[in-house]
Design a protein around this motif. Structure first.
Motif, PDB file in Angstrom:
ATOM      1  N   TRP A 150      46.695  26.096 -17.204  1.00 13.42           N
ATOM      2  CA  TRP A 150      45.238  26.217 -17.349  1.00 13.42           C
ATOM      3  C   TRP A 150      44.586  26.419 -15.987  1.00 13.42           C
ATOM      4  CZ3 TRP A 150      42.037  27.423 -20.989  1.00 13.42           C
ATOM      5  CH2 TRP A 150      42.374  27.195 -22.325  1.00 13.42           C
ATOM      6  N   LEU A 151      45.032  25.689 -14.979  1.00 16.59           N
ATOM      7  CA  LEU A 151      44.484  25.882 -13.638  1.00 16.59           C
ATOM      8  C   LEU A 151      44.737  27.306 -13.155  1.00 16.59           C
ATOM      9  CD1 LEU A 151      45.489  22.535 -11.903  1.00 16.59           C
ATOM     10  CD2 LEU A 151      43.193  23.247 -12.567  1.00 16.59           C
ATOM     11  N   GLY A 152      45.928  27.810 -13.441  1.00 13.97           N
ATOM     12  CA  GLY A 152      46.227  29.194 -13.086  1.00 13.97           C
ATOM     13  C   GLY A 152      45.340  30.179 -13.824  1.00 13.97           C
ATOM     14  N   GLY A 153      45.105  29.911 -15.102  1.00 15.58           N
ATOM     15  CA  GLY A 153      44.214  30.770 -15.876  1.00 15.58           C
ATOM     16  C   GLY A 153      42.796  30.759 -15.346  1.00 15.58           C
ATOM     17  N   VAL A 154      42.332  29.574 -14.954  1.00 15.27           N
ATOM     18  CA  VAL A 154      40.996  29.453 -14.358  1.00 15.27           C
ATOM     19  C   VAL A 154      40.898  30.312 -13.107  1.00 15.27           C
ATOM     20  CG1 VAL A 154      39.489  27.848 -13.106  1.00 15.27           C
ATOM     21  CG2 VAL A 154      40.447  27.180 -15.311  1.00 15.27           C
ATOM     22  N   LEU A 155      41.902  30.221 -12.253  1.00 12.28           N
ATOM     23  CA  LEU A 155      41.907  31.002 -11.014  1.00 12.28           C
ATOM     24  C   LEU A 155      41.946  32.499 -11.329  1.00 12.28           C
ATOM     25  CD1 LEU A 155      42.073  31.070  -7.920  1.00 12.28           C
ATOM     26  CD2 LEU A 155      44.556  30.918  -8.142  1.00 12.28           C
ATOM     27  N   ALA A 156      42.801  32.890 -12.263  1.00  9.66           N
ATOM     28  CA  ALA A 156      42.921  34.314 -12.609  1.00  9.66           C
ATOM     29  C   ALA A 156      41.605  34.856 -13.139  1.00  9.66           C
ATOM     30  CB  ALA A 156      44.026  34.508 -13.642  1.00  9.66           C
ATOM     31  N   TYR A 157      40.952  34.092 -14.013  1.00  6.03           N
ATOM     32  CA  TYR A 157      39.704  34.567 -14.591  1.00  6.03           C
ATOM     33  C   TYR A 157      38.615  34.702 -13.531  1.00  6.03           C
ATOM     34  CZ  TYR A 157      41.409  34.003 -19.383  1.00  6.03           C
ATOM     35  OH  TYR A 157      42.092  34.129 -20.558  1.00  6.03           O
ATOM     36  N   GLY A 158      38.528  33.718 -12.634  1.00  5.06           N
ATOM     37  CA  GLY A 158      37.527  33.796 -11.578  1.00  5.06           C
ATOM     38  C   GLY A 158      37.752  34.990 -10.667  1.00  5.06           C
ATOM     39  N   ILE A 159      39.013  35.238 -10.306  1.00  9.31           N
ATOM     40  CA  ILE A 159      39.331  36.350  -9.412  1.00  9.31           C
ATOM     41  C   ILE A 159      39.117  37.684 -10.118  1.00  9.31           C
ATOM     42  CG2 ILE A 159      41.199  37.474  -8.142  1.00  9.31           C
ATOM     43  CD1 ILE A 159      39.923  34.992  -6.824  1.00  9.31           C
ATOM     44  N   THR A 160      39.429  37.770 -11.404  1.00 12.06           N
ATOM     45  CA  THR A 160      39.219  39.019 -12.134  1.00 12.06           C
ATOM     46  C   THR A 160      37.768  39.453 -12.058  1.00 12.06           C
ATOM     47  OG1 THR A 160      41.046  38.597 -13.673  1.00 12.06           O
ATOM     48  CG2 THR A 160      39.361  40.155 -14.384  1.00 12.06           C
ATOM     49  N   GLY A 161      36.853  38.527 -12.344  1.00 16.76           N
ATOM     50  CA  GLY A 161      35.443  38.876 -12.319  1.00 16.76           C
ATOM     51  C   GLY A 161      34.975  39.308 -10.941  1.00 16.76           C
ATOM     52  N   ASP A 181      34.463  49.321  -3.710  1.00 18.24           N
ATOM     53  CA  ASP A 181      35.164  48.743  -2.554  1.00 18.24           C
ATOM     54  C   ASP A 181      36.473  48.099  -3.017  1.00 18.24           C
ATOM     55  OD1 ASP A 181      35.947  47.652  -0.184  1.00 18.24           O
ATOM     56  OD2 ASP A 181      34.044  46.638   0.245  1.00 18.24           O
ATOM     57  N   ARG A 182      37.519  48.927  -3.190  1.00 18.14           N
ATOM     58  CA  ARG A 182      38.815  48.409  -3.661  1.00 18.14           C
ATOM     59  C   ARG A 182      39.447  47.463  -2.649  1.00 18.14           C
ATOM     60  NH1 ARG A 182      44.282  48.868  -4.003  1.00 18.14           N
ATOM     61  NH2 ARG A 182      45.174  48.956  -6.119  1.00 18.14           N
ATOM     62  N   ALA A 183      39.314  47.766  -1.356  1.00 20.17           N
ATOM     63  CA  ALA A 183      39.929  46.920  -0.328  1.00 20.17           C
ATOM     64  C   ALA A 183      39.388  45.497  -0.401  1.00 20.17           C
ATOM     65  CB  ALA A 183      39.684  47.513   1.056  1.00 20.17           C
ATOM     66  N   ALA A 184      38.086  45.354  -0.649  1.00 20.93           N
ATOM     67  CA  ALA A 184      37.496  44.018  -0.770  1.00 20.93           C
ATOM     68  C   ALA A 184      38.022  43.302  -2.007  1.00 20.93           C
ATOM     69  CB  ALA A 184      35.972  44.114  -0.815  1.00 20.93           C
ATOM     70  N   ALA A 185      38.268  44.066  -3.070  1.00 21.60           N
ATOM     71  CA  ALA A 185      38.821  43.465  -4.287  1.00 21.60           C
ATOM     72  C   ALA A 185      40.220  42.916  -4.031  1.00 21.60           C
ATOM     73  CB  ALA A 185      38.843  44.495  -5.410  1.00 21.60           C
ATOM     74  N   VAL A 186      41.049  43.683  -3.320  1.00 24.89           N
ATOM     75  CA  VAL A 186      42.402  43.219  -2.996  1.00 24.89           C
ATOM     76  C   VAL A 186      42.350  42.019  -2.063  1.00 24.89           C
ATOM     77  CG1 VAL A 186      44.607  43.845  -1.949  1.00 24.89           C
ATOM     78  CG2 VAL A 186      43.400  45.494  -3.385  1.00 24.89           C
ATOM     79  N   ARG A 246      33.872  43.224  -9.940  1.00 28.46           N
ATOM     80  CA  ARG A 246      32.552  43.589  -9.412  1.00 28.46           C
ATOM     81  C   ARG A 246      32.683  44.387  -8.114  1.00 28.46           C
ATOM     82  NH1 ARG A 246      27.530  41.076 -10.692  1.00 28.46           N
ATOM     83  NH2 ARG A 246      27.625  39.827 -12.575  1.00 28.46           N
ATOM     84  N   ARG A 247      33.545  43.944  -7.223  1.00 29.37           N
ATOM     85  CA  ARG A 247      33.731  44.682  -5.959  1.00 29.37           C
ATOM     86  C   ARG A 247      34.327  46.064  -6.224  1.00 29.37           C
ATOM     87  NH1 ARG A 247      32.544  41.759  -1.629  1.00 29.37           N
ATOM     88  NH2 ARG A 247      32.680  39.476  -1.662  1.00 29.37           N
ATOM     89  N   PHE A 248      35.258  46.119  -7.153  1.00 29.47           N
ATOM     90  CA  PHE A 248      35.870  47.399  -7.520  1.00 29.47           C
ATOM     91  C   PHE A 248      34.830  48.332  -8.141  1.00 29.47           C
ATOM     92  CE2 PHE A 248      38.687  49.937 -10.428  1.00 29.47           C
ATOM     93  CZ  PHE A 248      39.380  50.596  -9.433  1.00 29.47           C
ATOM     94  N   GLY A 249      33.982  47.782  -9.029  1.00 26.38           N
ATOM     95  CA  GLY A 249      32.937  48.581  -9.651  1.00 26.38           C
ATOM     96  C   GLY A 249      31.938  49.120  -8.648  1.00 26.38           C
ATOM     97  N   SER A 250      31.727  48.392  -7.553  1.00 25.13           N
ATOM     98  CA  SER A 250      30.800  48.859  -6.513  1.00 25.13           C
ATOM     99  C   SER A 250      31.452  49.865  -5.573  1.00 25.13           C
ATOM    100  CB  SER A 250      30.280  47.664  -5.700  1.00 25.13           C
ATOM    101  OG  SER A 250      31.308  47.119  -4.879  1.00 25.13           O
ATOM    102  N   TRP A 298      43.676  39.578  -9.556  1.00 24.58           N
ATOM    103  CA  TRP A 298      43.179  40.682  -8.731  1.00 24.58           C
ATOM    104  C   TRP A 298      43.636  42.037  -9.244  1.00 24.58           C
ATOM    105  CZ3 TRP A 298      46.070  44.208  -5.960  1.00 24.58           C
ATOM    106  CH2 TRP A 298      47.403  43.870  -5.649  1.00 24.58           C
ATOM    107  N   LEU A 299      44.841  42.109  -9.826  1.00 23.56           N
ATOM    108  CA  LEU A 299      45.293  43.394 -10.361  1.00 23.56           C
ATOM    109  C   LEU A 299      44.471  43.827 -11.567  1.00 23.56           C
ATOM    110  CD1 LEU A 299      49.148  43.026  -9.935  1.00 23.56           C
ATOM    111  CD2 LEU A 299      47.712  44.801  -8.909  1.00 23.56           C
ATOM    112  N   ARG A 300      44.082  42.864 -12.434  1.00 21.27           N
ATOM    113  CA  ARG A 300      43.179  43.218 -13.526  1.00 21.27           C
ATOM    114  C   ARG A 300      41.834  43.680 -12.979  1.00 21.27           C
ATOM    115  NH1 ARG A 300      44.265  37.546 -16.576  1.00 21.27           N
ATOM    116  NH2 ARG A 300      46.258  38.027 -17.573  1.00 21.27           N
ATOM    117  N   GLY A 301      41.372  43.021 -11.919  1.00 24.05           N
ATOM    118  CA  GLY A 301      40.087  43.377 -11.351  1.00 24.05           C
ATOM    119  C   GLY A 301      40.031  44.813 -10.861  1.00 24.05           C
ATOM    120  N   VAL A 302      41.139  45.316 -10.314  1.00 24.51           N
ATOM    121  CA  VAL A 302      41.181  46.705  -9.843  1.00 24.51           C
ATOM    122  C   VAL A 302      41.719  47.644 -10.923  1.00 24.51           C
ATOM    123  CG1 VAL A 302      41.432  45.976  -7.448  1.00 24.51           C
ATOM    124  CG2 VAL A 302      43.486  46.509  -8.783  1.00 24.51           C
TER     125      VAL A 302
END
Length: 440
Positions: free
Chosen positions: A65-76, A86-91, A80-84, A156-160
């Protein structure tokens, strides 16, 4: 994948949603499918090993669950950075999240070597169930660093919108583990501990693959304490939300254990199947996080709101389909996990509630993903606290006080999900969650 090749999130078609959701579905189901295999293998060792797995697995689920929390927070944040643009900032978000994840995983592995016994006795009572659960926990916890690294990598991979690498990084190790588990439990003679070793091997390999993916990005890899602190602060609402979930499910297991080994074994079967179907339905939530975050990062609030409504409808349809399948399997599925007639009888007590939860859960999980992708996690935090401490936990402990058995426990779980459904639909209607910008 470059920004220019993406379908604009605001006009994402059902096909585009499916293109993100289906690979996420494989990733999400790989671990619970392994747990179901594990439950089936251990279940045929007898009632005590199955009950021990229920107790030990519930404790280790906290790390997941802690891992899922971290993954979900990083995805969002990454989306957002990817949508703007800036892929490097997302990574870069992924680099710091991976350092945070690895540190938490090491702490968990060390803590379980010392605390496995007291935790097992607290949840399972004294006796052979608690002793076996502690042995399982000590071995399984060695995979916690890999588990946490994989969670950060998925985020982060889902985010990008890289949907291929997480698929192979999770699926391959879990298939290996599913083959190892019966071999270690039976021919190798390790019994219950063999399942824990197979689990730890899979998690370690998976985490190593995600860490290697970051290295291949050729970005600075040194830890930045200031950024890590920012991520902790920004993730605190999701962490509190996760604690509320864990308090609820740990309490449910503790109460089930006090109704006897057959009851807690049946609860293990039903709750692992519930986690499995929840994660399958959560594939839509992953697509929602990615697309909603990217839409808001690109400044398209109206498109994000339209997409949220579409995803909620798809969640309801998927939930109904699951309910039909689960109802049809009522007389068959429990026997896959235990040959003990008392365990199977107890599982049938929870089954009607399990079926009823599917359509409700389909909408709830989809809308969770919408709000997490939007960064509206404070609302989710408050909602989960109210639903857990005002609904689920009182129902669980009243079940214990009045000896209502598994039916009472699962009625409490249904109340928990219904409260969340009502509040999420209200939030969706108001539209206050749709705040644009690269980072909320």
């Amino acid at each position: 994948m470059s920004q220019s090749t993406l379908t604009p999130p605001a006009v994402a078609s059902p096909r585009r949603i499916a293109a993100l959701a289906l690979p996420a579905l494989v990733v999400l189901t790989a671990e619970p499918l392994y747990v179901l295999v594990d439950t089936a293998v251990v279940g045929h060792l007898g009632r005590v090993p199955l009950a021990a797995l229920a107790v030990g697995g519930t404790v280790l689920t906290l790390t997941a669950w802690l891992g899922g929390v971290l993954a979900y927070g990083i995805t969002g944040r990454a989306a957002r950075r990817f949508g703007s643009g800036d892929r490097a900032a997302a990574v870069a978000e992924g680099v710091q999240a991976s350092w945070l994840a690895f540190g938490v995983g090491v702490l968990v592995a060390l803590a379980m070597q010392v605390g496995a016994g007291p935790l097992a006795r607290t949840l399972g009572g004294s006796g052979e169930v608690a002793t076996a659960a502690a042995q399982w926990l000590r071995a399984a916890a060695l995979g916690a660093p890999g588990l946490m690294l994989a969670a950060a990598g998925n985020g982060w991979l889902r985010g990008v919108q890289d949907i291929r690498r997480p698929l192979w990084f999770v699926l391959g190790p879990n298939l290996l583990s599913a083959l190892l588990c019966p071999l270690l439990v039976y021919p190798a003679g390790l019994g219950l501990v063999g399942s824990a070793v197979a689990n730890a091997v899979a998690q370690t390999i998976s985490g190593s693959l995600f860490a290697a993916a970051l290295v291949r990005e050729r970005v600075p890899l040194r830890p930045r304490p200031r950024v890590i602190r920012q991520q902790l602060v920004l993730s605190r609402d999701l962490l509190v939300r996760g604690v509320a979930f864990q308090a609820s499910f740990l309490s449910a297991t503790a109460v089930a254990a006090r109704f006897g080994a057959a009851a807690v074994g049946a609860h293990q079967i039903a709750v692992q199947l519930w986690f499995f179907t929840a994660l399958v339905l959560d594939a839509l939530a992953i697509a929602a996080q990615t697309l909603i975050g990217a839409a808001l990062g690109a400044g398209d609030a109206a498109g994000a709101r339209a997409l949220a409504r579409r995803i909620a409808l798809l969640g309801a349809v998927c939930g109904v389909a699951f309910a039909v399948l689960i109802a049809a399997g009522a007389g068959i599925v429990p026997s896959w996990f235990s040959s003990d007639p008392q365990v199977r009888d107890q599982a049938m007590v929870a089954w009607p509630w399990f079926v009823a939860l599917q359509p409700i859960g389909g909408v709830v999980f989809a809308l969770d993903g919408v709000l997490i992708g939007a960064g509206d996690v404070r609302y989710l935090r408050n909602l989960t606290i109210v639903a857990a401490f005002g609904g689920f936990l009182p129902a669980i402990w009243l079940t214990y006080a009045f000896d209502l058995g598994l039916g009472g426990i699962w009625a409490g779980l249904t109340l928990f999900v219904v409260i969340r459904l009502a509040a999420l639909l209200l939030r969706l209607r108001t539209g206050g969650w749709a705040v644009v910008g690269a980072v909320r």
